[in-house]
Design a protein around this motif. Structure first.
Motif, PDB file in Angstrom:
ATOM      1  N   HIS A  13     -50.280 -31.301 -82.537  1.00  0.00           N
ATOM      2  CA  HIS A  13     -49.404 -31.113 -81.362  1.00  0.00           C
ATOM      3  C   HIS A  13     -48.667 -32.462 -81.250  1.00  0.00           C
ATOM      4  CE1 HIS A  13     -51.032 -27.776 -79.154  1.00  0.00           C
ATOM      5  NE2 HIS A  13     -51.899 -28.177 -80.151  1.00  0.00           N
ATOM      6  N   ALA A  14     -47.337 -32.242 -80.765  1.00  0.00           N
ATOM      7  CA  ALA A  14     -46.388 -33.502 -80.521  1.00  0.00           C
ATOM      8  C   ALA A  14     -47.008 -34.723 -80.023  1.00  0.00           C
ATOM      9  CB  ALA A  14     -45.236 -32.971 -80.193  1.00  0.00           C
ATOM     10  N   LEU A  15     -48.013 -34.394 -78.879  1.00  0.00           N
ATOM     11  CA  LEU A  15     -48.517 -35.522 -78.087  1.00  0.00           C
ATOM     12  C   LEU A  15     -49.362 -36.359 -78.727  1.00  0.00           C
ATOM     13  CD1 LEU A  15     -49.615 -33.596 -74.870  1.00  0.00           C
ATOM     14  CD2 LEU A  15     -47.543 -34.861 -75.254  1.00  0.00           C
ATOM     15  N   TYR A  16     -49.954 -36.075 -79.830  1.00  0.00           N
ATOM     16  CA  TYR A  16     -50.900 -36.977 -80.760  1.00  0.00           C
ATOM     17  C   TYR A  16     -49.995 -37.868 -81.282  1.00  0.00           C
ATOM     18  CZ  TYR A  16     -53.796 -32.997 -80.406  1.00  0.00           C
ATOM     19  OH  TYR A  16     -54.867 -31.652 -80.103  1.00  0.00           O
ATOM     20  N   LEU A  18     -46.623 -38.892 -80.520  1.00  0.00           N
ATOM     21  CA  LEU A  18     -45.894 -39.431 -79.306  1.00  0.00           C
ATOM     22  C   LEU A  18     -46.848 -40.519 -78.677  1.00  0.00           C
ATOM     23  CD1 LEU A  18     -43.148 -39.408 -77.509  1.00  0.00           C
ATOM     24  CD2 LEU A  18     -44.441 -37.723 -76.160  1.00  0.00           C
ATOM     25  N   HIS A  19     -47.934 -40.238 -78.209  1.00  0.00           N
ATOM     26  CA  HIS A  19     -49.044 -41.106 -77.819  1.00  0.00           C
ATOM     27  C   HIS A  19     -49.647 -42.047 -78.423  1.00  0.00           C
ATOM     28  CE1 HIS A  19     -47.162 -39.818 -73.771  1.00  0.00           C
ATOM     29  NE2 HIS A  19     -47.364 -38.631 -74.014  1.00  0.00           N
ATOM     30  N   SER A  39     -50.800 -27.923 -73.471  1.00  0.00           N
ATOM     31  CA  SER A  39     -49.558 -28.204 -73.962  1.00  0.00           C
ATOM     32  C   SER A  39     -49.184 -27.458 -75.334  1.00  0.00           C
ATOM     33  CB  SER A  39     -49.676 -29.632 -74.885  1.00  0.00           C
ATOM     34  OG  SER A  39     -48.842 -29.903 -75.602  1.00  0.00           O
ATOM     35  N   GLU A  41     -46.927 -26.751 -78.717  1.00  0.00           N
ATOM     36  CA  GLU A  41     -46.910 -27.556 -80.049  1.00  0.00           C
ATOM     37  C   GLU A  41     -45.946 -28.579 -79.804  1.00  0.00           C
ATOM     38  OE1 GLU A  41     -47.215 -24.129 -80.004  1.00  0.00           O
ATOM     39  OE2 GLU A  41     -49.213 -23.998 -80.874  1.00  0.00           O
ATOM     40  N   ASP A  42     -44.872 -28.328 -78.952  1.00  0.00           N
ATOM     41  CA  ASP A  42     -43.917 -29.354 -78.764  1.00  0.00           C
ATOM     42  C   ASP A  42     -44.164 -30.548 -77.955  1.00  0.00           C
ATOM     43  OD1 ASP A  42     -43.275 -28.303 -76.594  1.00  0.00           O
ATOM     44  OD2 ASP A  42     -41.244 -27.343 -77.022  1.00  0.00           O
ATOM     45  N   GLY A  43     -45.338 -30.303 -77.208  1.00  0.00           N
ATOM     46  CA  GLY A  43     -45.671 -31.564 -76.240  1.00  0.00           C
ATOM     47  C   GLY A  43     -45.344 -30.870 -74.806  1.00  0.00           C
ATOM     48  N   THR A  44     -44.729 -29.749 -74.667  1.00  0.00           N
ATOM     49  CA  THR A  44     -44.177 -29.647 -73.170  1.00  0.00           C
ATOM     50  C   THR A  44     -45.471 -28.681 -72.588  1.00  0.00           C
ATOM     51  OG1 THR A  44     -43.073 -27.528 -73.809  1.00  0.00           O
ATOM     52  CG2 THR A  44     -42.021 -29.538 -73.590  1.00  0.00           C
TER      53      THR A  44
END
Length: 140
Positions: A13-16, A18-19, A39, A41-44
């Motif tokens: 996931h993008a959150l990994y 991003l954060h 979430s 896959e794009d983090g939304t």
């Protein structure tokens, strides 16, 4: 000191990124799973609360599977809720489907005011013996 291995599920996931955190860290037989949210896959976030809860459990299941485990290996859960009074019945219904039969893991539910646009987060500790795992540790 025991070696720490980062565990990433196949559908990263993008959150990994991003954060800047690992979805889970294996240390010996213990698996420490970062808070999983609903979430995409794009983090939304999933916009409908029940869908967000189902996605959070699906994301948690994917991290457990990447370490060679499943919900039967979960020892301890901490859930964070932005509106526990109105959300808890939905969470309990999905939890019943996902967690399965007793013995249940230890579980602590905490009301919070902010989860970066999400309404539920699941943080887990599991015991997944290395012999049971499939060796899919990844450094990200």
């Amino acid at each position: 000191m025991a070696k720490r291995d980062a565990i990433f599920p196949a559908g990263r996931h993008a959150l990994y990124d991003l954060h800047r955190y690992s979805p889970a860290i294996r240390c010996g037989d213990l698996l420490f799973i970062s808070g999983q949210v609903g979430s995409r896959e794009d983090g939304t976030p999933e916009p409908v609360f029940e869908d967000q809860v189902r996605r959070a459990f699906a994301n948690l299941r994917a991290v457990l599977a990447a370490a060679g485990g499943g919900f039967e290996d979960v020892i301890d859960v901490t859930s964070f809720h932005t509106d526990p009074q109105t959300q808890f019945a939905t969470v309990l219904a999905v939890r019943e489907e996902e967690i399965g039969a007793p013995p249940y893991p230890a579980w602590t539910a905490v009301g919070v005011t902010w989860l970066a646009g999400f309404d539920l987060e699941l943080k887990v500790i599991a015991r997944v013996p290395a012999a049971k795992g499939n060796g899919t540790a990844s450094q990200g």
